[in-house]
Every structure is written in structure tokens, then in C-alpha cells.
Write an enzyme that holds these catalytic residues in place. Structure first.
Site, mmCIF file in Angstrom:
data_model
loop_
_atom_site.group_PDB
_atom_site.id
_atom_site.type_symbol
_atom_site.label_atom_id
_atom_site.label_comp_id
_atom_site.label_asym_id
_atom_site.label_seq_id
_atom_site.Cartn_x
_atom_site.Cartn_y
_atom_site.Cartn_z
ATOM 1 N NE ARG A 69 30.355 41.714 41.964
ATOM 2 C CZ ARG A 69 30.073 42.572 42.936
ATOM 3 N NH1 ARG A 69 30.876 43.596 43.171
ATOM 4 N NH2 ARG A 69 28.992 42.462 43.644
ATOM 5 C CE1 TYR A 197 32.580 34.652 41.702
ATOM 6 C CE2 TYR A 197 32.833 37.021 41.393
ATOM 7 C CZ TYR A 197 32.037 35.923 41.643
ATOM 8 O OH TYR A 197 30.684 36.089 41.822
ATOM 9 C CE LYS A 206 27.771 41.724 38.220
ATOM 10 N NZ LYS A 206 26.354 42.068 38.347
ATOM 11 C CG HIS A 226 23.441 45.262 39.316
ATOM 12 N ND1 HIS A 226 23.691 45.163 40.671
ATOM 13 C CD2 HIS A 226 23.677 44.029 38.810
ATOM 14 C CE1 HIS A 226 24.059 43.926 40.957
ATOM 15 N NE2 HIS A 226 24.059 43.227 39.845
ATOM 16 C CB SER A 248 25.680 41.113 44.277
ATOM 17 O OG SER A 248 26.179 42.097 43.412
ATOM 18 C CB CYS A 250 19.292 41.095 46.901
ATOM 19 S SG CYS A 250 20.415 41.791 48.122
ATOM 20 C CG ASP A 275 23.716 40.494 36.910
ATOM 21 O OD1 ASP A 275 23.353 40.856 38.045
ATOM 22 O OD2 ASP A 275 24.897 40.542 36.535
ATOM 23 N NE ARG A 367 27.932 34.333 42.105
ATOM 24 C CZ ARG A 367 27.400 35.538 41.886
ATOM 25 N NH1 ARG A 367 26.686 35.759 40.805
ATOM 26 N NH2 ARG A 367 27.546 36.505 42.753
HETATM 27 C C1 OXD Z 1 27.065 40.102 41.079
HETATM 28 C C2 OXD Z 1 26.839 39.142 39.980
HETATM 29 O O1 OXD Z 1 27.997 39.905 41.892
HETATM 30 O O2 OXD Z 1 25.825 39.313 39.280
HETATM 31 O O3 OXD Z 1 26.309 41.087 41.142
HETATM 32 O O4 OXD Z 1 27.646 38.225 39.779
HETATM 33 MN MN MN Z 2 24.853 41.181 39.601
#
Ligand code: OXD
Ligand code: MN
Length: 591
Positions: A69, A197, A206, A226, A248, A250, A275, A367
Site C-alpha cells: 500500500r 496491489y 481498505k 481494522h 498491518s 502484526c 482483517d 500475499r
Molecule cells: C493490510 C492488509 O495492509 O490487510 O493491512 O492488507
Molecule cells: Mn489489514
């Protein structure tokens, strides 16, 4: 105007600007999905993986400058700058018209425009929201098929209500110089250009489910967060639902799919979402959460049978990988996967790779995109239109020092203050430096679609709702390190031991110790049998260094200072009470 007509009109308008060679209206069917997959193999945007080992799975390689991102290029577009707030990039609608809109001019010439109607949230839920993404990327269309309820079901809702978020996406020329992700909360519109992406291009995620939805949630009295959602089941069969915000990369997916270690037999964790959580107050006063998505778009590196066996099972089929390495047998591979590294492979760019290579085989933000239903521990309530009742909310960050393994806030407003003061070390999920501590309130810094001072006020207001059965709010930190840089807490499945205390507290049980920053578990309240964490480490994990906290509060105050007089008074009060408690404990020589 009936919804369908409104949609047709918008699509025609977008087609006049982007000039596609043809327009395909997606119906979300299996046949269509498979046809797209075939087309992508033909144009080499998907590589077929070993179908014996990974049936239905493919690899997509993105442009090397388009792998995360791009927060710097993400804007909130409101008439007044103050409505976007000091933590968002702001653009005026006029500037968007002159700077961004022209980038779409002729952008789809020689390309196909895919019209992707989608629904976020379980059909029939009071929180189900429709959107339509126009895109010239088939990768986006196939991932949207996995991540959302796409096609007919969304068209039904649009036809009925006439309401949908308008999301326009074009790969443009993929140049970061001409990349923008722009949100118009007022018109329920999103423009994304120049990136393929996930977080920039799968606009239901998002952009819609967080940035646009957070604005709507504030207006309508709910929360778009989130957060992962999970259910913890005790050996007696009691299930307690928890929502947890982490920045993100974590470990949200790992926590959401936690596999209890053998010594905690009888316990189970059920995944509702990994998420995003949309939460609304039910008639019984409880906070109910739904997962607006239908898939997982998770970070591959570090995922293994040890860290997340449930994810490993989930991503074994029907998965679209992005930017992982591939072995010569057509198997996906990434750093931290089980077993030895392959002797040879192609790296995420498609270059030959061996363990002697200097570069990583997989991109750190590579991913997987997989259907939620494939998860072995998916909750039976994961798509319940009513959602699941939340008893505890967790705020967590990646902090080598300072924040303890777990603490419970004193009250809802103290909990909001704890969440608002969150900080974390940055990861590869966003472009920029990794490992730098930055404030990330409620893990929403990159995702809140409006002024975060108003966002804090919205959270605080929930605490005053008549009849609300407020979840308890906790802070957790799995990432404390000792002076040698070694993680002090084993994490992963063992995080269940912390969840057990949280569940106890949420249910009015469990012993605590009061400290200036919140309630901590009594040293004996977290079961450490067989864990291999010494009593001393446990003490350190739960220690409060009052001086370090006071220093942290200065940084926190500087951050809150950005919001000026818009910062809610209640938050200031929480901050100054905490400061006083810390000062008085400090004067007495620690806690
Ligand atoms: C992020 C995702 O970047 O969930 O938070 O992809
Ligand atoms: Mn996320």
C-alpha cells in the site's frame, strides 16, 4: 432512479472517460471465474502452480514497484481539509478533478473494462453494503471474487436500494508518479489509478470497508474497524467473541486462526474474520460484529505449520498468490515456510534464486488470497447476518519495549484512550522504512476516512449509549524483546494463554493487579505450565516502567497535539489522569 439504471449510467460515464475496448459485466459465477483464470494464464499474468499439490492455485507477479500500500499516494477528498484531519493526506475535489481524473482519460484503450458488483457483509445483514468496482485488471476481478460476494447477489441489493459505492480502478501505466488512491466519502466514490496491489486496488477492502465505511459508520452510529474477529471456546463449550485491532502484518491472521497448543487441550479458537470488523449495537445492547469479507488476503512470509497451521491448510487450494517465490516443481515458497529452502527457485520477480542469493526469494509483503470457507477453524457464525456478540476488544502493536504482554483498561473511555495512544513498529505492508515506531491509533491510521479526533469522539460516544453492554478493552503486545533482541513471549498458539485471562475478565472472573496504566493479570493468573517462560521473564513481560511510560506520554501528547482543539475533552482527561497516576507511582519508586 432505480439502482440498475443509476449503475448503467455511471458505467457509461466511466467508459466515456477510460475508452475501453470492451466492457464485461461480471456475474460472479464459477464459470466466469475459471474463464478469467484461463485468460490470465494466456496473457501470463497468472502462472499455474503445481496442481497436484496446490489445486486451483496460481501465482501472480506484480510490477516490482507495486508491492505494498502506498500511503503517501492515498488521499481523502473533502471540501474542507480539516474534515480529513492531520493524519490523512488531503486533496480538494477540485484538485482531484484536475490532477487525477485526467489520468483515466483513455486509460483503458486496448483493454477490457470489468464491472464488478460486490457486497460487503453477509447478505440480509443490516450491515451488508454494496459497491461496484470498475477495473481493467483481471487479477483484481479474480481476487474480488474471492474477497467479496460478487455478482448477482450484489446486483439484487443495488437494484433494490439504489445504493452502491462507486469504485473506479485502472492500472494506468503503473508508474508511482501517476499513482493515486483517492476517496470521496461524500459521494461514496473511490478512484484508484496506477497500482494493481491488493490494498490499493481491491477497492472493497481498505478503501470501501474501512475508509468509506468508517465515515458512514460515524454518521449511522456503528463502527468499521481494522480488526480480526474470533471466538474462544472453553472446554465447557462456552464461546466468547473477541475483536482485535493490530496494524498491518502484526499477526492478525495468525491470531484469528490460532491453533491451541496440545497442552491446552479442550480449547478451540474459531475464525470469524482476519482483517476487518463492522460492528453495530443489537437490540439487547450488545455489540455485534460481522466480517464484511469472504476471503483472506494475508501475508505469506512467516506463515508455516508452526506459526499458523490453519492458514497453511486454507491456502493449499484455490489460492491466488502474489509475489511469492516458486520452486522448479511449481510449488509456492517463501521465507519462514516449513522445511529447508529449495536449492533453486524463481524469486518473486521471476529471476533465478538460490539460498546463496543476496535477495529474498519472496517479497516480504507477498500475499495469498484464499476463500474463507477453506479455513479449517472457520466459525459456524462467520457469515451470520446478525454477527457475533463481542465481549472484549483488543488493541495490539509491535513494540520491543514498554507495553506489557496484556493490560485491561479501567473503563470504556480509558480503553479508547489506550487504543488512541497505540504505537507500533512499521512493517513491509506499507511502502517506506520498516521497524520505525509510529503512532497508529486503533491500527486505523492509514484507514480512517475522516479526522481522527472525530473518530476518537465517535468511539467515546459509544460508551455513553443508553443500555449498551460495553465490551471490555485490553491492550496486548506479543513482541516484547529482551536486551539481546530476543522475543520474550513465544506467541502464536501460546497467545491463547493471554486470551484465557481476557475471556475470564470479560466474564467477570480472573485476578488483577492495579497499575497506573491499567489492570494487569495477577502473576499467577496466566497459566505458564510447560511454557518455558521463566518467572523472571514473566515479571518483565508484565512490568510497568513508570519513567519510560511518562516519556512515552510526551510523544503521545505531541501526536494528540496535532488535532488541536478538535481532540475530545474526555481523551485529554484520560491522558492527564494517567499522567498523574504515573507521576505519583514514580514518586513512590515504581508501581
Ligand atoms: C493490510 C492488509 O495492509 O490487510 O493491512 O492488507
Ligand atoms: Mn489489514
Amino acid at each position: 432512479m432505480p439502482g440498475k439504471e443509476k449503475l448503467i449510467q455511471w458505467v457509461e460515464e466511466m467508459a466515456r472517460q477510460t475508452e475501453p475496448k470492451r466492457i464485461v459485466w461480471c456475474d460472479g459465477s464459477d464459470e466466469e471465474y475459471h474463464q478469467f483464470i484461463e485468460e490470465m494464464q494466456d496473457d501470463r499474468s497468472l502462472i499455474r502452480l503445481n496442481q497436484k499439490e496446490y489445486p486451483g492455485s496460481y501465482l501472480h507477479r506484480s510490477h516490482p514497484s507495486d508491492v505494498a500500500r502506498t500511503e503517501k499516494l492515498t488521499f481523502i477528498c473533502t471540501t474542507r481539509r480539516a474534515d480529513a484531519g492531520p493524519t490523512n493526506n488531503w486533496m480538494s475535489p477540485k484538485e482531484a478533478q484536475t490532477r487525477v481524473w485526467p489520468l483515466y482519460h483513455g486509460a483503458m484503450q486496448e483493454r477490457t473494462m470489468y464491472v464488478v458488483p460486490y457486497l460487503m457483509g453477509p447478505p440480509g445483514s443490516p450491515l451488508a453494503r454494496a459497491g461496484v468496482e470498475i477495473t481493467d485488471s483481471l487479477y483484481v476481478a479474480v481476487c474480488m471474487r474471492i474477497m467479496t460476494r460478487m455478482g448477482r447477489i450484489a446486483m439484487e441489493q443495488i437494484g433494490r436500494t439504489g445504493e452502491f459505492v462507486k469504485a473506479l480502478h485502472s492500472l494506468g501505466d503503473l508508474s508511482p508518479e501517476r499513482r493515486f488512491i483517492v476517496h470521496f466519502p461524500k459521494g461514496d466514490e473511490i478512484w484508484s489509478v496506477g497500482s494493481g496491489y491488493g490494498g490499493n486496488a481491491l477497492l472493497g477492502k481498505k478503501c470501501h470497508a474501512l475508509r468509506i465505511a468508517s465515515v458512514e459508520a460515524r454518521q449511522e452510529g456503528w463502527l468499521a474497524e481494522h480488526m480480526l474477529i474470533l471466538g474462544v471456546q472453553s472446554p465447557r463449550g462456552e464461546v466468547t467473541y473477541v475483536a482485535a485491532a493490530f496494524p498491518s502484518a502484526c499477526g492478525k491472521t495468525n491470531l484469528a486462526m490460532l491453533m491451541p497448543p496440545p497442552e491446552l487441550s479442550g480449547w478451540r479458537v474459531w475464525t470469524v474474520g482476519d482483517d476487518i470488523a463492522w460492528m453495530r449495537w443489537g437490540d439487547d445492547g450488545r455489540l455485534y460484529a460481522v466480517n464484511p469479507e469472504t476471503g483472506f488476503f494475508g501475508v505469506a512470509p512467516g506463515t508455516s505449520a508452526k506459526t499458523n497451521p490453519n492458514a497453511m491448510a486454507t491456502i493449499r487450494r484455490n489460492t491466488i498468490y502474489a509475489n511469492v517465490a516458486m520452486t522448479h516443481d511449481g510449488l509456492p515458497w517463501w521465507e519462514g515456510m516449513d522445511g529447508p529452502s529449495p536449492a533453486e527457485a524463481w524469486d518473486w520477480r521471476g529471476h533465478p534464486w538460490s539460498p546463496a542469493s543476496e535477495d529474498k526469494a519472496s517479497h516480504p509483503n507477498a500475499r495469498f488470497c484464499s476463500p474463507a470457507t477453506q479455513c479449517p477453524c472457520i466459525s459456524s457464525k462467520w457469515d451470520d447476518p446478525q454477527g457475533v456478540p463481542i465481549s472484549a476488544i483488543l488493541f495490539g502493536g509491535r513494540r520491543a519495549r514498554l507495553t506489557p504482554l496484556v493490560l485491561e483498561s479501567f473503563s470504556w473511555s480509558h480503553g479508547v484512550y489506550v487504543g488512541a495512544g497505540m504505537a507500533t513498529e512499521t512493517t513491509a505492508a506499507q511502502s517506506g522504512a520498516v521497524g520505525v515506531v509510529r503512532r497508529d491509533p486503533m491500527a486505523m491510521l492509514p484507514f480512517c476516512g475522516y479526522n481522527m479526533a472525530d473518530y476518537f469522539a465517535h468511539w467515546l460516544a459509544q460508551g455513553g449509549r443508553a443500555g449498551a453492554v460495553l465490551p471490555k478493552i485490553f491492550q496486548v503486545n506479543w513482541f516484547r524483546q529482551d536486551e539481546n533482541g530476543k522475543y520474550m513471549w513465544p506467541g502464536f498458539g501460546q497467545n491463547l494463554r493471554v486470551l484465557q485471562w481476557i475471556v475470564d475478565r470479560a466474564r467477570g472472573r480472573g485476578a488483577v493487579v492495579e497499575t497506573p496504566v491499567g489492570f494487569l493479570p495477577d502473576p499467577k493468573a496466566i497459566d505458564t505450565t510447560g511454557l518455558g517462560v521463566s518467572e523472571e521473564s514473566m515479571r518483565d513481560l508484565l512490568a510497568i516502567d513508570t519513567e519510560a511510560w511518562l516519556a512515552e506520554m510526551e510523544e503521545e501528547a505531541a501526536f494528540f497535539g496535532l488535532f488541536g482543539s478538535r481532540l475530545p475533552e474526555e481523551l485529554r482527561r484520560e491522558m492527564s489522569s494517567q499522567e498523574k497516576r504515573l507521576e505519583s507511582a514514580n514518586a513512590k519508586g515504581g508501581r
